[in-house]
Design a protein around this motif. Structure first.
Motif, PDB file in Angstrom:
ATOM      1  N   GLN A 388      54.353  -8.582  62.275  1.00 26.15           N
ATOM      2  CA  GLN A 388      55.122  -9.298  63.298  1.00 26.15           C
ATOM      3  C   GLN A 388      54.566 -10.694  63.545  1.00 26.15           C
ATOM      4  O   GLN A 388      55.322 -11.661  63.699  1.00 26.15           O
ATOM      5  CB  GLN A 388      55.125  -8.489  64.598  1.00 26.15           C
ATOM      6  CG  GLN A 388      55.968  -7.217  64.541  1.00 26.15           C
ATOM      7  CD  GLN A 388      55.606  -6.210  65.624  1.00 26.15           C
ATOM      8  OE1 GLN A 388      54.806  -6.507  66.526  1.00 26.15           O
ATOM      9  NE2 GLN A 388      56.170  -5.020  65.538  1.00 26.15           N
ATOM     10  N   LEU A 389      53.244 -10.816  63.590  1.00 30.57           N
ATOM     11  CA  LEU A 389      52.638 -12.131  63.788  1.00 30.57           C
ATOM     12  C   LEU A 389      52.954 -13.058  62.613  1.00 30.57           C
ATOM     13  O   LEU A 389      53.267 -14.246  62.802  1.00 30.57           O
ATOM     14  CB  LEU A 389      51.124 -12.000  63.942  1.00 30.57           C
ATOM     15  CG  LEU A 389      50.595 -11.322  65.205  1.00 30.57           C
ATOM     16  CD1 LEU A 389      49.075 -11.367  65.236  1.00 30.57           C
ATOM     17  CD2 LEU A 389      51.159 -11.969  66.470  1.00 30.57           C
ATOM     18  N   GLU A 390      52.888 -12.525  61.393  1.00 31.31           N
ATOM     19  CA  GLU A 390      53.146 -13.344  60.209  1.00 31.31           C
ATOM     20  C   GLU A 390      54.599 -13.805  60.167  1.00 31.31           C
ATOM     21  O   GLU A 390      54.881 -14.957  59.806  1.00 31.31           O
ATOM     22  CB  GLU A 390      52.782 -12.552  58.955  1.00 31.31           C
ATOM     23  CG  GLU A 390      51.286 -12.299  58.842  1.00 31.31           C
ATOM     24  CD  GLU A 390      50.930 -11.168  57.881  1.00 31.31           C
ATOM     25  OE1 GLU A 390      51.819 -10.736  57.101  1.00 31.31           O
ATOM     26  OE2 GLU A 390      49.777 -10.720  57.893  1.00 31.31           O
ATOM     27  N   GLN A 391      55.520 -12.935  60.552  1.00 30.06           N
ATOM     28  CA  GLN A 391      56.935 -13.316  60.572  1.00 30.06           C
ATOM     29  C   GLN A 391      57.215 -14.330  61.674  1.00 30.06           C
ATOM     30  O   GLN A 391      58.010 -15.262  61.481  1.00 30.06           O
ATOM     31  CB  GLN A 391      57.796 -12.060  60.732  1.00 30.06           C
ATOM     32  CG  GLN A 391      57.745 -11.143  59.517  1.00 30.06           C
ATOM     33  CD  GLN A 391      58.436  -9.809  59.738  1.00 30.06           C
ATOM     34  OE1 GLN A 391      58.779  -9.436  60.877  1.00 30.06           O
ATOM     35  NE2 GLN A 391      58.643  -9.060  58.668  1.00 30.06           N
ATOM     36  N   ALA A 392      56.533 -14.190  62.810  1.00 33.66           N
ATOM     37  CA  ALA A 392      56.689 -15.175  63.891  1.00 33.66           C
ATOM     38  C   ALA A 392      56.172 -16.538  63.445  1.00 33.66           C
ATOM     39  O   ALA A 392      56.767 -17.582  63.757  1.00 33.66           O
ATOM     40  CB  ALA A 392      55.958 -14.698  65.143  1.00 33.66           C
ATOM     41  N   ALA A 393      55.054 -16.543  62.701  1.00 31.56           N
ATOM     42  CA  ALA A 393      54.501 -17.804  62.198  1.00 31.56           C
ATOM     43  C   ALA A 393      55.463 -18.446  61.199  1.00 31.56           C
ATOM     44  O   ALA A 393      55.627 -19.677  61.182  1.00 31.56           O
ATOM     45  CB  ALA A 393      53.140 -17.554  61.553  1.00 31.56           C
ATOM     46  N   TYR A 394      56.109 -17.622  60.371  1.00 31.94           N
ATOM     47  CA  TYR A 394      57.080 -18.159  59.405  1.00 31.94           C
ATOM     48  C   TYR A 394      58.237 -18.835  60.137  1.00 31.94           C
ATOM     49  O   TYR A 394      58.645 -19.959  59.801  1.00 31.94           O
ATOM     50  CB  TYR A 394      57.589 -17.023  58.517  1.00 31.94           C
ATOM     51  CG  TYR A 394      58.557 -17.461  57.442  1.00 31.94           C
ATOM     52  CD1 TYR A 394      58.102 -17.881  56.201  1.00 31.94           C
ATOM     53  CD2 TYR A 394      59.937 -17.450  57.671  1.00 31.94           C
ATOM     54  CE1 TYR A 394      58.996 -18.272  55.210  1.00 31.94           C
ATOM     55  CE2 TYR A 394      60.833 -17.842  56.697  1.00 31.94           C
ATOM     56  CZ  TYR A 394      60.353 -18.257  55.459  1.00 31.94           C
ATOM     57  OH  TYR A 394      61.227 -18.657  54.483  1.00 31.94           O
ATOM     58  N   ARG A 395      58.777 -18.161  61.145  1.00 30.10           N
ATOM     59  CA  ARG A 395      59.895 -18.747  61.900  1.00 30.10           C
ATOM     60  C   ARG A 395      59.467 -20.034  62.606  1.00 30.10           C
ATOM     61  O   ARG A 395      60.201 -21.024  62.610  1.00 30.10           O
ATOM     62  CB  ARG A 395      60.425 -17.732  62.915  1.00 30.10           C
ATOM     63  CG  ARG A 395      61.105 -16.512  62.281  1.00 30.10           C
ATOM     64  CD  ARG A 395      61.842 -15.685  63.334  1.00 30.10           C
ATOM     65  NE  ARG A 395      60.927 -15.130  64.339  1.00 30.10           N
ATOM     66  CZ  ARG A 395      60.330 -13.947  64.235  1.00 30.10           C
ATOM     67  NH1 ARG A 395      60.535 -13.194  63.153  1.00 30.10           N
ATOM     68  NH2 ARG A 395      59.531 -13.503  65.185  1.00 30.10           N
ATOM     69  N   ALA A 396      58.267 -20.025  63.190  1.00 30.75           N
ATOM     70  CA  ALA A 396      57.788 -21.211  63.904  1.00 30.75           C
ATOM     71  C   ALA A 396      57.536 -22.373  62.959  1.00 30.75           C
ATOM     72  O   ALA A 396      57.674 -23.545  63.348  1.00 30.75           O
ATOM     73  CB  ALA A 396      56.506 -20.866  64.668  1.00 30.75           C
ATOM     74  N   GLY A 397      57.170 -22.060  61.710  1.00 35.91           N
ATOM     75  CA  GLY A 397      56.961 -23.121  60.724  1.00 35.91           C
ATOM     76  C   GLY A 397      58.248 -23.733  60.226  1.00 35.91           C
ATOM     77  O   GLY A 397      58.224 -24.794  59.594  1.00 35.91           O
ATOM     78  N   GLY A 398      59.371 -23.059  60.470  1.00 28.02           N
ATOM     79  CA  GLY A 398      60.662 -23.597  60.076  1.00 28.02           C
ATOM     80  C   GLY A 398      61.116 -23.179  58.695  1.00 28.02           C
ATOM     81  O   GLY A 398      62.058 -23.759  58.146  1.00 28.02           O
ATOM     82  N   GLY A 399      60.467 -22.172  58.113  1.00 30.73           N
ATOM     83  CA  GLY A 399      60.863 -21.696  56.790  1.00 30.73           C
ATOM     84  C   GLY A 399      60.111 -22.400  55.680  1.00 30.73           C
ATOM     85  O   GLY A 399      59.322 -23.329  55.905  1.00 30.73           O
TER      86      GLY A 399
END
Length: 533
Positions: A388-399
């Motif tokens: 979940q943390l890794e997916q949140a970081a991906y979304r926050a990075g903008g893809g």
């Protein structure tokens, strides 16, 4: 090996390393012809009295190692360490099939090496590719954002440790550390890892060393199959009888399971098969980058920049409110922040250095501890938390596997800004300004803020508001442990040896390699090699 401590030299000494070696030999009464080798084991700076002084510990080996113990009493500053001798007892019951090692990270590599040297001809399975193909996949991901989930910084020949600093530092006092060091030296690691207090190989040199060890395994009758993942276990009569893989079924009565800390599909398979998996502590946070020169000013003060001094390193920790610990981990002097994802749609950071450690920035993980109590002692929930943390970081990075980032001053104030100054982020996919605290549970974000503030009181570089935090760091260690008994076999499945960092019994290259040796030795103690396959 002889260690000569407390050789003190002024900064003005024109060639302090050569002078320290000369003084060490003089104290021992040695002509140069009797010394086989040696060098600087440790170098520190004593600035307590206002005028910095270089303080050396020198390591010396003699042509005739038998003479070393006699010189240990030459001075209170001299000590002697004897090279350990190794013997590995062998059981009498013959194996029906050769043993299998799953995973070619440090644990699996050294388990297979010992088995091969002792005539067991192991079969080694690695889900990822050989190093050349793996290195190309990592380079493509960094340049284009095309992720291969089986060929990345986590998976492939050498395991996660291949793309790191190649640090061999450990608090582990096991004599088997010397076995690991000797093997690394035999395959091209720098000679100074034999005596340095904080030995490191460097990512660039470590790759060739790993390939050399694999070649030795194969030359001794071992077989390595790449692109082959473990998918299941076959049990008969309460004991291991075989394994299922992406390359077909394999009869197997002895399996060393060294899959690494990111093999989440394997952890799920083990849990579905009813094996005793439990939560273990791990940590999450981000990578902190500072100018390497500022780290060295903080550590060496007036001596900073002296050519004799090594690249500055640090290790910090702070207990914070709520009983958690915030600490730095895997500090990489002169290194870069890595794109370490192994699952689509997740951003993971790590750090690495080349042997020269010549980069502009220093980086380290700054992380806070979590444990089974945070997840109701459910291993599946712990793994889901990482994801979940890794997916949140991906979304926050903008893809595109860009990483979220924030400067230290902004994070401490909760502003969510990336106010870049002297420190430029090194993460290869690029970064996006983000409120990093918003990606973490409030308690963990608060603990990290307390920890960073405390670090600033301990090391001046951490007070710089333009230090860069890049997130998220989630793979500090395995979130789970597969229980094993005193014989190192799985508590509920004889014949299965949970091994290394992924199984929850190591942390870092050296401890994982030693655990691989211990599991191989335990396997050999119960049986002798198969007559043939």
């Amino acid at each position: 090996m002889l260690l000569v401590r407390n050789i003190r030299l002024p900064l003005s000494c024109p060639d302090p390393e050569a002078e320290a070696l000369r003084r060490a030999r003089k104290l021992l009464g040695l002509p140069p012809s009797r010394a086989a080798g040696g060098g600087v084991a440790r170098l520190s700076v004593d600035a307590r009295h206002g005028k910095p002084v270089l303080v050396y510990t020198i390591a010396i080996t003699l042509n005739d190692e038998g003479e070393e113990s006699a010189l240990a009493g030459a001075s209170p500053c001299v000590c002697f360490t004897r090279r350990p001798e190794f013997s590995f007892p062998r059981g009498q019951a013959p194996l029906a099939h050769r043993p299998v090692v799953v995973g070619l990270g440090p644990a699996g590599l050294f388990a297979a090496l010992l088995l091969a040297r002792q005539g067991y001809r192991p079969l080694v399975l690695e889900r990822g590719p050989a190093l050349a193909e793996r290195t190309a996949a990592v380079a493509r991901f960094e340049a284009e954002g095309v992720l291969d989930e089986n060929a990345n910084i986590q998976f492939g020949e050498g395991g996660a440790g291949t793309f790191s600093d190649g640090k061999l530092t450990t608090r582990h006092g096991d004599p088997l550390c010397a076995y690991v060091t000797a093997a690394l030296l035999r395959h091209g690691a720098p000679a100074d890892i034999a005596w340095r207090q904080k030995p490191h190989v460097g990512t660039d040199l470590l790759r060739g060393v790993i390939a050399g060890i694999r070649a030795e395994i194969e030359s001794l009758g071992g077989t390595v199959r790449f692109h082959t993942a473990l998918t299941g276990l076959t049990v008969r009569g309460g004991a291991l009888a075989g394994i299922r893989t992406t390359g077909g079924d394999i009869p197997c009565e002895r399996l060393i399971l060294a899959v690494g800390h990111s093999a989440r599909d394997t952890f799920g398979m083990l849990q579905r098969q009813g094996l005793p998996l439990q939560c273990k502590p791990f940590s999450v946070g981000f990578r902190a980058e500072h100018l390497q020169t500022e780290i060295e000013k903080s550590l060496y003060h007036g001596a900073a920049g002296h050519p004799a001094l090594p690249r500055g390193e640090y290790q910090l920790s702070q207990h914070v409110e709520g009983g958690r610990c915030v600490y730095t981990f895997c500090m990489c002097p002169g290194g870069t922040v890595c794109a370490a994802a192994s699952e689509a749609g997740g951003v993971v950071t790590n750090g690495m250095s080349l042997h020269a450690r010549a980069g502009r920035n220093a980086n380290a993980a700054v992380v806070v501890s979590v444990d089974g109590r945070d997840f109701g002692e459910d291993p599946a929930r712990a793994i889901a938390f990482q994801r979940q943390l890794e997916q949140a970081a991906y979304r926050a990075g903008g893809g595109g596997y860009r990483a979220p980032a924030e400067t230290v001053g902004s994070f401490l104030d909760g502003r969510g800004r990336l106010d870049l100054g002297a420190v430029q982020p090194s993460y290869p996919r690029g970064v996006t300004p983000c409120d990093l605290g918003g990606l973490l549970p409030d308690e963990l974000a608060g603990a990290l803020r307390q920890g960073l503030a405390a670090f600033g009181r301990k090391l001046a570089a951490y007070r710089a508001p333009d230090g860069v935090l890049t997130g998220l760091e989630t793979r500090t260690s395995s979130p789970v442990r597969l229980l094993r008994g005193r014989d190192l076999q799985c508590a509920d499945l004889p014949g299965l040896y949970p091994c290394g960092e992924g199984a929850g019994y190591a942390g870092g290259i050296m401890t994982a390699a030693v655990d691989g040796l211990r599991c191989a030795a335990a396997l050999m103690a119960g049986c002798r090699p198969a007559a043939g396959d």
